[in-house]
Design an enzyme around this catalytic site. Structure first.
Site, short mmCIF file in Angstrom:
data_model
loop_
_atom_site.label_atom_id
_atom_site.label_comp_id
_atom_site.label_asym_id
_atom_site.label_seq_id
_atom_site.Cartn_x
_atom_site.Cartn_y
_atom_site.Cartn_z
N ARG A 80 8.13 -15.83 -14.59
CA ARG A 80 9.25 -15.82 -15.53
C ARG A 80 10.09 -17.08 -15.57
O ARG A 80 11.00 -17.18 -16.40
CB ARG A 80 10.13 -14.59 -15.27
CG ARG A 80 9.41 -13.32 -15.67
CD ARG A 80 10.17 -12.07 -15.32
NE ARG A 80 9.45 -10.89 -15.78
CZ ARG A 80 8.39 -10.37 -15.14
NH1 ARG A 80 7.95 -10.93 -14.04
NH2 ARG A 80 7.77 -9.32 -15.62
N CYS A 128 -15.42 -4.12 -6.07
CA CYS A 128 -16.17 -3.40 -7.10
C CYS A 128 -15.39 -2.14 -7.44
O CYS A 128 -15.06 -1.35 -6.55
CB CYS A 128 -17.57 -3.03 -6.59
SG CYS A 128 -18.40 -1.88 -7.73
N CYS A 162 -17.90 1.13 -6.50
CA CYS A 162 -18.29 1.55 -5.14
C CYS A 162 -17.36 0.99 -4.06
O CYS A 162 -17.61 1.19 -2.87
CB CYS A 162 -19.74 1.16 -4.85
SG CYS A 162 -19.98 -0.61 -4.56
N CYS A 173 -24.21 -1.87 -6.87
CA CYS A 173 -24.25 -0.71 -7.79
C CYS A 173 -24.13 -1.09 -9.26
O CYS A 173 -24.18 -0.22 -10.12
CB CYS A 173 -23.16 0.29 -7.41
SG CYS A 173 -21.52 -0.23 -7.95
N HIS A 233 1.21 -5.31 -4.89
CA HIS A 233 0.34 -5.62 -6.02
C HIS A 233 -1.04 -6.13 -5.59
O HIS A 233 -1.73 -6.79 -6.35
CB HIS A 233 1.02 -6.64 -6.95
CG HIS A 233 2.25 -6.08 -7.60
ND1 HIS A 233 3.24 -6.86 -8.14
CD2 HIS A 233 2.65 -4.80 -7.77
CE1 HIS A 233 4.20 -6.07 -8.64
NE2 HIS A 233 3.87 -4.83 -8.41
#
Ligand code: NAD
Length: 251
Positions: free
Chosen positions: A35, A128, A131, A156, A120
């Site tokens: 900001r 991933c 998975c 995956c 955060h």
């Protein structure tokens, strides 16, 4: 409003300090905030979680931005502000650090993981979304050459994303709960480098103050909670921590 001498005396006598940091503590390490003028928001609107999940174009856009900032983030080193927080812990004064930052610089300054809540997430890992397998950023970044498609999990085939919390994505429950508990225990709650405009993160200082904590805010610009605080300093964190660190050195 307290003087800096009175605030230093409080810090010297307290062993129940909680620090809350935002992007402003890392600008002096070369990582732009959101900001401030010239900050990331003056250049980009963030890609939301829904956009990231819903469109390959949005994922590619998000990874292109990551590429653009990757080297600067990788080479960033902690500054005096991060070391100030770590020194409070070394003196046995810190309950914990709650951070909105994803840059990992508090860990790099030597603060133990069990003293850090990253509200955060962290961009030093890639996950991933299907998975939960983790990847090293280096490994994924090197796939982003030429006309790349968004990286997928080699186990995956799921979508890979920085292990950070995007706008529109659910907050991590364990982190929220730990932050809440620490805020409740705090005798001093010190905000460093946050505009205090992002919820739910900005609710912690209010919660701590309602529970009896002394509230201090160190920020270059005014924040919506300044009037509510017991001590406010408008200025650069590095310069403040240099002087303030000496004032509390014998505590
Ligand atoms: P913000 O960008 O909203 O506010 C940062 C505040 O820090 C501003 O009010 C600015 O005046 C102040 N500031 C900047 N440099 C300073 C300095 N050297 N000394 C004192 N004050 C300084 O940041 P926020 O409150 O953390 O919220 C932004 C969101 O963006 C967060 O949720 C965070 O996850 C994310 N973000 C993180 C990073 C990072 O990890 N380093 C960087 C950019 C954005």
């Amino acid at each position: 409003m307290m003087t800096v001498e009175e605030f230093a005396a409080k810090i010297r006598e307290s062993n129940e300090i909680v620090i809350f940091t935002g992007a402003g503590i890392s600008t002096e390490s070369g990582i732009p905030d959101f900001r401030s003028p010239g900050g990331l928001w003056s250049r980009y609107r963030p890609v939301t979680f829904q956009e990231f999940m819903g469109s390959e174009a949005a994922r590619i856009e998000a990874w292109k931005r990551r590429l653009e900032t990757y080297e600067a983030h990788k080479n960033a080193r902690p500054n005096i502000g991060h070391y100030f927080v770590q020194s409070l812990d070394q003196k046995g004064k810190l309950i914990g650090l709650i951070t909105q930052n994803v840059d990992g610089l508090h860990s790099e300054a030597g603060l133990e993981d069990n003293k850090i809540v990253e509200l955060h997430g962290n961009n030093r890992r890639i996950v991933c979304l299907q998975c939960d397998k983790f990847f090293e950023p280096e490994e994924v970044i090197k796939r982003l050459v030429g006309d790349f498609s968004s990286p997928k999990c080699d186990a995956c085939g799921g979508i890979l994303k920085s292990a950070t919390v995007s706008f529109g994505q659910a907050m991590p429950q364990a982190a929220m709960q730990q932050a809440q508990e620490w805020s409740e225990l705090a005798a001093v709650f010190m905000v460093m480098g946050s505009s205090l405009q992002v919820q739910p993160a900005a609710s912690f200082p209010v919660f701590a103050k309602r529970n009896g904590a002394l509230l201090a805010i160190i920020n270059r610009e005014p924040t919506p909670l300044d009037e509510y605080a017991d001590f406010v300093h408008h200025g650069a964190i590095g310069e403040f921590c240099g002087r303030f660190g000496e004032m509390i050195a014998d505590g």
